[in-house]
Write an enzyme that holds these catalytic residues in place. Structure first.
Site, mmCIF file in Angstrom:
data_model
loop_
_atom_site.group_PDB
_atom_site.id
_atom_site.type_symbol
_atom_site.label_atom_id
_atom_site.label_comp_id
_atom_site.label_asym_id
_atom_site.label_seq_id
_atom_site.Cartn_x
_atom_site.Cartn_y
_atom_site.Cartn_z
ATOM 1 N N GLU A 3 70.855 21.892 111.195
ATOM 2 C CA GLU A 3 71.318 20.523 110.978
ATOM 3 C C GLU A 3 70.510 19.530 111.806
ATOM 4 O O GLU A 3 69.653 19.914 112.611
ATOM 5 C CB GLU A 3 72.821 20.451 111.290
ATOM 6 C CG GLU A 3 73.618 21.329 110.340
ATOM 7 C CD GLU A 3 75.123 21.259 110.523
ATOM 8 O OE1 GLU A 3 75.594 20.687 111.540
ATOM 9 O OE2 GLU A 3 75.832 21.764 109.626
ATOM 10 N N CYS B 262 75.053 25.517 97.645
ATOM 11 C CA CYS B 262 75.190 24.138 97.156
ATOM 12 C C CYS B 262 74.295 23.952 95.927
ATOM 13 O O CYS B 262 73.450 24.803 95.610
ATOM 14 C CB CYS B 262 74.816 23.140 98.249
ATOM 15 S SG CYS B 262 73.039 23.006 98.543
ATOM 16 N N GLU C 20 69.921 29.066 102.809
ATOM 17 C CA GLU C 20 69.177 29.618 101.667
ATOM 18 C C GLU C 20 67.759 29.041 101.626
ATOM 19 O O GLU C 20 66.786 29.755 101.359
ATOM 20 C CB GLU C 20 69.885 29.285 100.348
ATOM 21 C CG GLU C 20 71.276 29.885 100.216
ATOM 22 C CD GLU C 20 72.372 28.976 100.748
ATOM 23 O OE1 GLU C 20 72.152 28.260 101.741
ATOM 24 O OE2 GLU C 20 73.462 28.992 100.169
ATOM 25 N N CYS D 106 70.575 24.218 96.515
ATOM 26 C CA CYS D 106 70.126 25.593 96.794
ATOM 27 C C CYS D 106 70.147 26.448 95.538
ATOM 28 O O CYS D 106 69.321 27.348 95.382
ATOM 29 C CB CYS D 106 70.968 26.224 97.896
ATOM 30 S SG CYS D 106 70.509 25.605 99.524
ATOM 31 N N ASN E 69 71.283 27.770 108.546
ATOM 32 C CA ASN E 69 71.256 26.319 108.407
ATOM 33 C C ASN E 69 70.817 25.662 109.712
ATOM 34 O O ASN E 69 71.130 26.135 110.818
ATOM 35 C CB ASN E 69 72.583 25.758 107.888
ATOM 36 C CG ASN E 69 73.800 26.187 108.686
ATOM 37 O OD1 ASN E 69 73.815 27.246 109.298
ATOM 38 N ND2 ASN E 69 74.827 25.363 108.653
ATOM 39 N N CYS F 184 69.708 23.894 104.527
ATOM 40 C CA CYS F 184 70.625 25.003 104.282
ATOM 41 C C CYS F 184 69.992 26.358 104.616
ATOM 42 O O CYS F 184 68.761 26.500 104.608
ATOM 43 C CB CYS F 184 71.052 25.030 102.816
ATOM 44 S SG CYS F 184 72.227 23.761 102.368
HETATM 45 N N1 THU Z 1 75.332 25.166 104.029
HETATM 46 C C1 THU Z 1 74.403 26.159 103.860
HETATM 47 O O1 THU Z 1 73.536 26.369 104.730
HETATM 48 N N2 THU Z 1 74.449 26.883 102.737
HETATM 49 C C2 THU Z 1 75.430 26.794 101.799
HETATM 50 O O2 THU Z 1 75.415 27.558 100.838
HETATM 51 C C3 THU Z 1 76.504 25.798 101.929
HETATM 52 C C4 THU Z 1 76.330 24.828 103.037
HETATM 53 C C5 THU Z 1 75.313 24.401 105.288
HETATM 54 C C6 THU Z 1 74.809 22.992 105.197
HETATM 55 C C7 THU Z 1 75.460 22.374 106.418
HETATM 56 O O3 THU Z 1 74.655 22.636 107.550
HETATM 57 C C8 THU Z 1 76.759 23.132 106.575
HETATM 58 O O4 THU Z 1 76.624 24.310 105.800
HETATM 59 C C9 THU Z 1 77.982 22.371 106.112
HETATM 60 O O5 THU Z 1 77.805 21.880 104.823
#
Ligand code: THU
Length: 130
Positions: A41, A83, A52, A86, A39, A50
């Site tokens: 941000e 999520c 994925e 994803c 991920n 994310c």
């Molecule tokens: N996140 C992912 O990268 N993948 C997931 O399956 C769930 C959430 C990340 C998004 C964000 O950067 C952090 O986790 C918190 O939500």
């Protein structure tokens, strides 16, 4: 290296200064190649990406178009499911039976199929006109 090890390794590179929640994803295409993502941000929170999504971008950018299996790992008390967005992104390049492995750093693991994660998924066939 297993998908889990690849996902754990790339997770360490995640850029998650806002949530503090690092996620790693590793997927295998049918030809055996592995693509990873973490991920990333952003100070403008909705612009974050994310893990994925990163792995899928790496796959497509390298000429592959199919997910044979995908593993997601995070430092959470229970395996973290992808999520909603994803799930849709994974479904685009997978079949209903494709396995999605969710893991924690402590060794908990849960596997679900794409169909279980996204029942009634919208797909390209819904745009057929005939
Ligand atoms: N996140 C992912 O990268 N993948 C997931 O399956 C769930 C959430 C990340 C998004 C964000 O950067 C952090 O986790 C918190 O939500």
């Amino acid at each position: 290296m297993t998908l889990l090890l690849e996902a754990r390794k790339v997770r360490e590179l995640a850029y998650a200064p806002y949530s503090g929640f690092k996620v790693g994803a590793a997927l295998r295409s049918p030809d055996g190649r592995v693509f990873v993502g973490c991920n990333v941000e952003n100070a403008a929170y909705p612009e974050g990406v994310c893990a994925e999504a990163g792995a899928i971008s790496a796959m497509v950018a390298n000429g592959a178009r199919e997910i044979a299996e995908i593993t997601v790992v995070a430092d959470s008390p229970a395996p973290v499911p992808p999520c909603g967005g994803c799930r849709q992104k994974i479904a685009e390049f997978a079949t209903a039976h494709t396995r999605v492995v969710m893991a924690t750093l402590t060794g908990l693991e849960m596997t679900m199929t794409v169909a279980e994660l996204l029942p009634g998924a919208f797909g390209a066939s819904h745009m057929d006109k005939s």
